[in-house]
Design a protein around this motif. Structure first.
Motif, mmCIF file in Angstrom:
data_model
loop_
_atom_site.group_PDB
_atom_site.id
_atom_site.type_symbol
_atom_site.label_atom_id
_atom_site.label_comp_id
_atom_site.label_asym_id
_atom_site.label_seq_id
_atom_site.Cartn_x
_atom_site.Cartn_y
_atom_site.Cartn_z
ATOM 1 N N ILE A 21 0.853 -1.185 0.000
ATOM 2 C CA ILE A 21 0.000 0.000 0.000
ATOM 3 C C ILE A 21 0.891 1.238 0.000
ATOM 4 N N SER A 22 0.510 2.246 -0.769
ATOM 5 C CA SER A 22 1.273 3.489 -0.818
ATOM 6 C C SER A 22 0.324 4.677 -0.728
ATOM 7 N N PHE A 23 0.827 5.755 -0.145
ATOM 8 C CA PHE A 23 0.036 6.975 0.027
ATOM 9 C C PHE A 23 0.898 8.167 -0.362
ATOM 10 N N ASN A 24 0.298 9.093 -1.110
ATOM 11 C CA ASN A 24 0.977 10.332 -1.486
ATOM 12 C C ASN A 24 -0.012 11.471 -1.316
ATOM 13 N N GLY A 25 0.286 12.407 -0.404
ATOM 14 C CA GLY A 25 -0.640 13.500 -0.139
ATOM 15 C C GLY A 25 0.034 14.853 -0.175
ATOM 16 N N ASN A 26 -0.694 15.858 -0.674
ATOM 17 C CA ASN A 26 -0.207 17.235 -0.742
ATOM 18 C C ASN A 26 -1.182 18.138 0.012
ATOM 19 N N ALA A 27 -0.630 19.085 0.759
ATOM 20 C CA ALA A 27 -1.468 20.035 1.494
ATOM 21 C C ALA A 27 -0.944 21.446 1.261
ATOM 22 N N ASP A 28 -1.838 22.343 0.812
ATOM 23 C CA ASP A 28 -1.493 23.750 0.641
ATOM 24 C C ASP A 28 -1.632 24.455 1.988
ATOM 25 N N ILE A 29 -0.500 24.677 2.653
ATOM 26 C CA ILE A 29 -0.525 25.338 3.959
ATOM 27 C C ILE A 29 -0.902 26.808 3.796
ATOM 28 N N THR A 30 -0.292 27.460 2.824
ATOM 29 C CA THR A 30 -0.680 28.806 2.405
ATOM 30 C C THR A 30 -0.747 28.794 0.878
ATOM 31 N N LYS A 31 -0.975 29.961 0.304
ATOM 32 C CA LYS A 31 -1.070 30.048 -1.145
ATOM 33 C C LYS A 31 0.212 29.587 -1.817
ATOM 34 N N ASN A 32 1.355 29.851 -1.200
ATOM 35 C CA ASN A 32 2.633 29.546 -1.828
ATOM 36 C C ASN A 32 3.450 28.479 -1.094
ATOM 37 N N LEU A 33 2.933 27.951 0.003
ATOM 38 C CA LEU A 33 3.661 26.949 0.773
ATOM 39 C C LEU A 33 2.903 25.626 0.719
ATOM 40 N N VAL A 34 3.592 24.570 0.269
ATOM 41 C CA VAL A 34 2.972 23.261 0.078
ATOM 42 C C VAL A 34 3.767 22.202 0.828
ATOM 43 N N PHE A 35 3.045 21.299 1.497
ATOM 44 C CA PHE A 35 3.655 20.177 2.216
ATOM 45 C C PHE A 35 3.263 18.880 1.530
ATOM 46 N N GLN A 36 4.221 17.941 1.444
ATOM 47 C CA GLN A 36 3.943 16.645 0.819
ATOM 48 C C GLN A 36 4.428 15.517 1.721
ATOM 49 N N LEU A 37 3.618 14.472 1.823
ATOM 50 C CA LEU A 37 3.968 13.270 2.572
ATOM 51 C C LEU A 37 3.780 12.061 1.673
ATOM 52 N N ASN A 38 4.778 11.174 1.684
ATOM 53 C CA ASN A 38 4.734 9.973 0.851
ATOM 54 C C ASN A 38 5.158 8.780 1.698
ATOM 55 N N THR A 39 4.342 7.723 1.723
ATOM 56 C CA THR A 39 4.681 6.509 2.462
ATOM 57 C C THR A 39 4.337 5.284 1.621
ATOM 58 N N ARG A 40 5.015 4.165 1.902
ATOM 59 C CA ARG A 40 4.617 2.906 1.295
ATOM 60 C C ARG A 40 5.080 1.737 2.157
ATOM 61 N N TYR A 41 4.307 0.658 2.093
ATOM 62 C CA TYR A 41 4.594 -0.560 2.843
ATOM 63 C C TYR A 41 4.474 -1.740 1.894
ATOM 64 N N ASN A 42 5.489 -2.621 1.913
ATOM 65 C CA ASN A 42 5.472 -3.860 1.142
ATOM 66 C C ASN A 42 5.504 -5.033 2.112
ATOM 67 N N SER A 43 4.580 -5.966 1.960
ATOM 68 C CA SER A 43 4.563 -7.144 2.821
ATOM 69 C C SER A 43 5.613 -8.149 2.342
ATOM 70 N N SER A 44 5.774 -9.239 3.070
ATOM 71 C CA SER A 44 6.719 -10.277 2.673
ATOM 72 C C SER A 44 6.170 -11.050 1.472
ATOM 73 N N ASP A 45 7.090 -11.681 0.720
ATOM 74 C CA ASP A 45 6.707 -12.436 -0.472
ATOM 75 C C ASP A 45 7.636 -13.631 -0.608
ATOM 76 N N ILE A 46 7.154 -14.694 -1.262
ATOM 77 C CA ILE A 46 7.919 -15.933 -1.331
ATOM 78 C C ILE A 46 8.894 -15.935 -2.504
ATOM 79 N N THR A 47 9.937 -16.777 -2.391
ATOM 80 C CA THR A 47 10.861 -17.125 -3.459
ATOM 81 C C THR A 47 10.953 -18.650 -3.485
#
Length: 802
Positions: free
Chosen positions: A691-717
């Motif tokens: 699962i991954s998340f990418n979010g942007n927030a306009d704090i003011t007209k010219n100031l923007v904050f961004q947060l990005n996260t992701r999680y990968n579960s285990s997988d077989i070989t």
């Protein structure tokens, strides 16, 4: 299994045929082509908005394609007008257009747009979120429409794209599968071949990217390579008249910094652009490798290796391109790019070996490596437009790449006795690639389009491994380790695709025939291993628009994963005395049946896409690790029987109010492997997800904050599994419109949580490998744009994930 897939394919085709019969309900089509008044050539990326002629409410909107064409489909009967707009050009509005029962297909012809450059003083375009669009055969992520910074690399850019994952080494995967074909501007690139692809993506500047296309089930016009599909990186092409100049610079922690400059000069019928990018990074790695080996007599050997590698990397990337349009029907383009990369690596590897719980060996191995990777790529193309609906293009791309590793090793033994040895290796690889393409595209009456193409690929790689040992103060060539291997591959392809729209139903059907000739020359052994095969690759893509909000899709393609030169090279590469990597010259290509369904729901600022999929792979290529005695591990490639993968991907794009926009992507999949033919358990299965998340927030007209996260579960070989991992990144951007400035700061891996862990668990081998890259990375950046043709692009906050 192949018969079941064929039956399923036929059943779906019958359902689609019934959908065609019921899809006719009086909907119309409006199409045309936008041409510049002064330049006389087609203009791409023009915003084309369709409005209701009575209420003036917007009905639909799109951008012109690379040939200036646009087409609105499924338009209800009524009156409309079109507004054409582009930053830096004057808006233009059409006359009233009537779609009625007698004339449902409206051809606008050539629309002449005034492309005189307007001087834009202090104009700043503010983006809220990435523009996401889905067509019948691809998903497109327009990077320029998002908030921005230019501190990162293309590898950093990838981690914000739904369906795409990037690991600690820069390797990318699509829906959890690393077998993905990466194209640049729709063409294979020498930079995207082989195991160094991740390294190159970490050096290419993200600021040069316009958009990224994710094609999980490509049509026949694309190479059928890549189990999970294609990632097509589209670079920026400046179109505004006049002179445009962009300059950017970024400074990070631990001695990281980068910068770049871009200049473009465009007049009617001619344009030329030049660019230069410099990047200085730190590629530090930390590896803990613990394993216990059990031989046939039950004797146990335990080996623990701890490696610290520090590699400040430097890259210089130069590019120049020119375009000439002698008439509005003819277009010539020439470009050349050259890349210089260096990696002075210093590495310390400590090894402790226990035999039956008694320490028998203690070794410090020091590596001094000056590594260089240089490449060049030139391209020339010609496109002729016979009429508004018929084009012919031909292009040639020639490229080379030279890689050189010069490894100097010093081995200090503390047990069983104290002594010192030295050995050197020199690894050189020269690669030459040539690509020739010819494409004829014709749009016929009643929404029919026919595409016919030919491609020829001619590739050659010369790999040389030279080893020597210091014996009594003299350097002596090691004949057992030194080797020479030459790989030649020629692929000739012919393909046809046919696209048809029938009211709410549309499809693209295609078939591609390929003849492959492969030669592996084992120069050291004086042997040649050849392989020749011809395959047909059918594809089908369908879509059914239920209403203005809902659309269904079904896609099928037959794909192939061809072993590359390094996969077929049987000569071992000695990473250290206890870890050996080698290929297999008798590897067979794996073939993949790929089926995909899709449901898309769009409502105002909400886009929801659910995509169930299924892949059946036979002759699956996999990594296998074996023991060769005395604690030595050898990793090689083998074909296992089959692999079944099924899953569902969910992508959500939305916003909260006017200040917050976000993207949420997740993938749940079932993976089942059969490795019985290479000596492992008959069948092995697991359920994995990310699962991954990418979010942007306009704090003011010219100031923007961004947060990005992701999680990968285990997988077989086949021999074990990959453990789960998690990463979180954050960034800020502050715009100063009056000065055309952007100030940014980004932080990668906020919690120092990102690591890759691989487990091998067999009766003979118990192993755990943990890899970590550089800890938290911070960048501060500034970007300045100026010039008479300048228009400000919003770019994405990027993160350095290596």
């Amino acid at each position: 299994m192949s018969k079941k897939i064929f039956v399923l394919f036929v059943l779906v085709a019958i359902v689609c045929l019934h959908a065609v019969l019921y899809a006719q309900n009086g909907l119309g089509r409006i199409s045309g082509k936008v041409i510049g008044k002064n330049s006389g050539r087609a203009i791409e990326y023009i915003s084309v908005a369709l409005y209701n002629g009575k209420t003036s409410k917007p009905v639909a909107g799109l951008l012109t394609d690379s040939t200036g064409h646009f087409q609105f489909k499924n338009i209800p009967i009524g009156t409309y007008y079109i507004l054409y707009s582009y930053v830096g050009l004057k808006d233009s509005r059409s006359q009233i257009i009537s779609v009625d029962g007698s004339d449902k297909s409206i051809e606008m012809g050539n629309i002449i747009l005034d492309d005189s450059a307007e001087i834009l003083d202090n104009v700043y375009v503010e983006g809220k979120r990435s523009t996401y669009t889905q067509t019948i055969d691809k998903k497109v992520f327009n990077i320029n429409s998002d908030i921005g910074s230019s501190s990162g690399s293309v590898s950093d850019l990838m981690q914000n794209i739904p369906s795409v994952q990037v690991d600690a080494e820069g390797n990318i995967s699509l829906r959890g599968n690393e077998n993905v074909l990466v194209l640049i501007d729709g063409k294979p690139s020498i930079l995207m071949q082989g195991p160094n692809r991740g390294t190159v993506l970490q050096q290419l500047p993200a600021s040069s990217i316009e958009k990224i296309e994710v094609i999980t089930n490509p049509s026949a016009r694309y190479k059928p390579d890549g189990t999970s599909g294609i990632i097509n990186i589209i670079t920026k092409k400046h179109k505004a008249l006049g002179i445009t100049e962009n300059v950017l610079a970024n400074y990070g922690n631990h001695g990281r910094y980068n910068g770049g400059a871009f200049i473009s000069y465009t007049v009617p019928k001619f344009s030329i652009t030049g660019s230069y990018n410099y990047r200085h990074d730190r590629r530090d790695r930390y590896v803990q490798n613990d394993r216990t080996l059990t031989d046939s007599l039950g004797v146990k050997t335990s080996v623990s290796q701890h490696t610290i590698s520090r590699a400040p990397s430097t890259s210089h990337i130069f590019g120049i391109a020119t375009q000439y349009n002698p008439t509005h029907k003819d277009n010539f383009e020439i470009s050349y790019n050259v890349t210089f990369m260096s990696f002075p690596r210093r590495e310390h590897n400590n090894l402790i070996q226990d035999d039956n719980a008694v320490t028998s060996k203690n070794l410090d191995r020091y590596r001094h490596d000056d590594e260089n990777q240089n490449s060049g790529e030139g391209a020339a193309s010609y496109t002729h437009t016979f009429s508004k609906d018929k084009t012919f293009s031909i292009d040639y791309t020639g490229s080379f790449e030279n890689e050189l590793e010069r490894n100097l090793y010093t081995n200090t033994y503390m047990l069983p006795t104290t002594y010192l040895t030295k050995d050197n290796t020199r690894i050189r690889q020269k690669t030459i690639e040539n690509l020739i393409r010819a494409i004829y595209d014709t749009k016929m009456a009643n929404d029919n389009e026919l595409l016919i193409g030919y491609e020829a690929e001619l590739d050659k790689s010369d790999m040389r491994y030279f080893a020597e040992d210091s014996i009594s103060g003299e350097w002596v060539k090691n004949l057992n380790k030194s080797n020479n291997y030459i790989f030649n591959e020629t692929i000739n392809s012919v393909y046809v695709t046919y696209e048809k729209s029938l009211g709410k139903f549309g499809f693209i059907a295609g078939i591609r025939g390929e003849q492959s000739n492969i030669s592996s020359k084992l120069i050291t052994l004086k042997e040649i291993v050849k392989d020749h095969y011809f395959y047909f690759y059918p594809t089908i893509h369908t879509s059914l628009k239920l209403d203005d909000k809902n659309e269904l899709q079904f896609n099928y393609s037959l794909r192939i994963n061809r072993p590359e030169g390094e996969d077929l090279n049987p000569f071992p590469e000695y990473q250290d005395p206890y870890n050996i990597v080698a290929g297999s010259p008798y590897l067979r290509p794996e073939k993949i049946h790929s089926l995909e369904f899709g449901w898309q729901y769009k409502r105002k600022n909400l886009t929801l896409i659910l995509t169930p999929y299924y892949r059946y792979t036979y002759h699956k290529i996999t990594d296998i690790t074996i023991t060769t005695g005395e604690g030595i591990m050898k990793t090689t490639k083998q074909n296992m029987s089959s692999n079944n993968a099924a899953g569902a991907e969910l992508t959500l794009n939305s916003s909260v109010g006017k200040c917050i926009a976000f993207n949420l992507s997740s993938n749940l999949f079932y993976n089942k492997i059969d490795a019985s033919d290479i000596g492992y358990s008959n069948k092995k299965s697991s359920i994995a997800w990310y699962i991954s998340f990418n979010g942007n927030a306009d704090i003011t007209k010219n100031l923007v904050f961004q947060l990005n996260t992701r999680y990968n579960s285990s997988d077989i070989t086949p021999q074990g599994k990959h453990n789960q991992n998690f990463i979180a990144n954050a960034g800020l951007r502050y715009n100063i419109p009056v000065w055309n400035l952007s100030l940014t700061t980004t932080a990668t891996d906020l919690f120092n949580s990102y690591k890759n862990i691989t487990i091998i668990d067999t009766p003979e081998i118990k192993q755990r490998i943990e890899k970590r890259r550089s800890f938290r990375i911070i960048y501060f950046g500034i970007a300045y744009r100026f010039g008479t043709g300048s228009k400000n692009h919003d770019e994405k906050l990027q993160y350095d994930e290596y």
